[in-house]
Design an enzyme around this catalytic site. Structure first.
Site, PDB file in Angstrom:
ATOM      1  N   THR A  76       0.862  -1.171   0.000  1.00 28.77           N
ATOM      2  CA  THR A  76       0.000   0.000   0.000  1.00 28.77           C
ATOM      3  C   THR A  76       0.907   1.233   0.000  1.00 28.77           C
ATOM      4  O   THR A  76       2.084   1.150   0.364  1.00 28.77           O
ATOM      5  CB  THR A  76      -0.956   0.015   1.209  1.00 28.77           C
ATOM      6  OG1 THR A  76      -0.180  -0.045   2.402  1.00 28.77           O
ATOM      7  CG2 THR A  76      -1.923  -1.166   1.159  1.00 28.77           C
ATOM      8  N   VAL A  96       1.418   4.361   1.619  1.00 24.43           N
ATOM      9  CA  VAL A  96       2.187   4.888   2.746  1.00 24.43           C
ATOM     10  C   VAL A  96       3.065   3.792   3.354  1.00 24.43           C
ATOM     11  O   VAL A  96       4.201   4.055   3.760  1.00 24.43           O
ATOM     12  CB  VAL A  96       1.270   5.539   3.800  1.00 24.43           C
ATOM     13  CG1 VAL A  96       2.074   6.035   4.998  1.00 24.43           C
ATOM     14  CG2 VAL A  96       0.496   6.701   3.188  1.00 24.43           C
ATOM     15  N   CYS A  97       2.569   2.565   3.384  1.00 25.93           N
ATOM     16  CA  CYS A  97       3.373   1.461   3.928  1.00 25.93           C
ATOM     17  C   CYS A  97       4.623   1.227   3.084  1.00 25.93           C
ATOM     18  O   CYS A  97       5.707   0.992   3.628  1.00 25.93           O
ATOM     19  CB  CYS A  97       2.539   0.189   4.013  1.00 25.93           C
ATOM     20  SG  CYS A  97       1.169   0.315   5.178  1.00 25.93           S
ATOM     21  N   THR A  98       4.485   1.319   1.775  1.00 30.47           N
ATOM     22  CA  THR A  98       5.646   1.155   0.899  1.00 30.47           C
ATOM     23  C   THR A  98       6.636   2.291   1.131  1.00 30.47           C
ATOM     24  O   THR A  98       7.855   2.064   1.199  1.00 30.47           O
ATOM     25  CB  THR A  98       5.217   1.074  -0.574  1.00 30.47           C
ATOM     26  OG1 THR A  98       4.336  -0.059  -0.724  1.00 30.47           O
ATOM     27  CG2 THR A  98       6.416   0.907  -1.501  1.00 30.47           C
ATOM     28  N   VAL A 110       8.413   1.377   4.558  1.00 31.21           N
ATOM     29  CA  VAL A 110       9.404   0.291   4.506  1.00 31.21           C
ATOM     30  C   VAL A 110      10.616   0.707   3.682  1.00 31.21           C
ATOM     31  O   VAL A 110      11.748   0.347   4.010  1.00 31.21           O
ATOM     32  CB  VAL A 110       8.829  -1.062   4.009  1.00 31.21           C
ATOM     33  CG1 VAL A 110       7.715  -1.555   4.901  1.00 31.21           C
ATOM     34  CG2 VAL A 110       8.413  -1.021   2.568  1.00 31.21           C
TER      35      VAL A 110
END
Length: 159
Positions: free
Chosen positions: A48, A50-52, A55
């Site tokens: 997703t 923001v998650c990408t 990380v």
């Protein structure tokens, strides 16, 4: 209706736990703590936006964390297969752990975002498992990285 535990705060101690990594191996917190401080970042979902960003931000700062003696670990409810694919696609040099049933998230009091999505929280633990940073910001990926790195560096410079 059962209530969730309060979110962890600075000074709280995290009990040992074991989760499975993207490599299919059990990873225990106590083993990670033997190496030095641990950065645990909880994120909602692989692949997703923001998650990408988050990380990849931890990936880009990874060497700085290693130089400060810290281990970086990402945790979401995605399974090991999803984590393996995500880690490969994003060239992640650190562990992603699967909290499939959300048990650890609940145990540590990681709040939901907008009452429904898994929350985004970063903890920095010292070698004794004591929380030295508890940072929660649902939509700010970079704040997690910057705050965690600042605290890890402070831990590295203290006697």
């Amino acid at each position: 209706m059962a209530t969730s535990p309060a979110p962890l705060a600075v000074g709280d101690t995290v009990a040992d736990f074991s989760l499975t990594s993207q490599h299919g191996e059990a990873v225990q917190l106590r083993a990670l703590l033997q190496k030095g401080p641990v950065v645990l970042f909880f994120y909602p979902k692989d692949n997703t936006h923001v998650c990408t960003q988050e990380v990849c931000g931890f990936r880009d700062a990874y060497e700085d964390f290693v130089k400060a003696g810290a281990t970086v670990v990402g945790i979401s409810s995605d399974d090991e297969t999803s984590h393996a694919s995500f880690a490969k696609a994003q060239n992640l040099p650190y562990l992603l752990l699967s909290d499939k049933d959300g048990g650890l998230r609940r145990k540590l009091g990681v709040p939901k975002t907008l009452g429904m999505m898994p929350g985004r929280v970063t903890y920095v633990l010292d070698r004794q498992g004591v929380v030295r940073l508890a940072y929660a910001a649902a939509l700010s990926a970079q704040g997690h990285i910057d705050s965690a790195l600042r605290v890890v560096r402070e831990l590295a410079s203290s006697p």
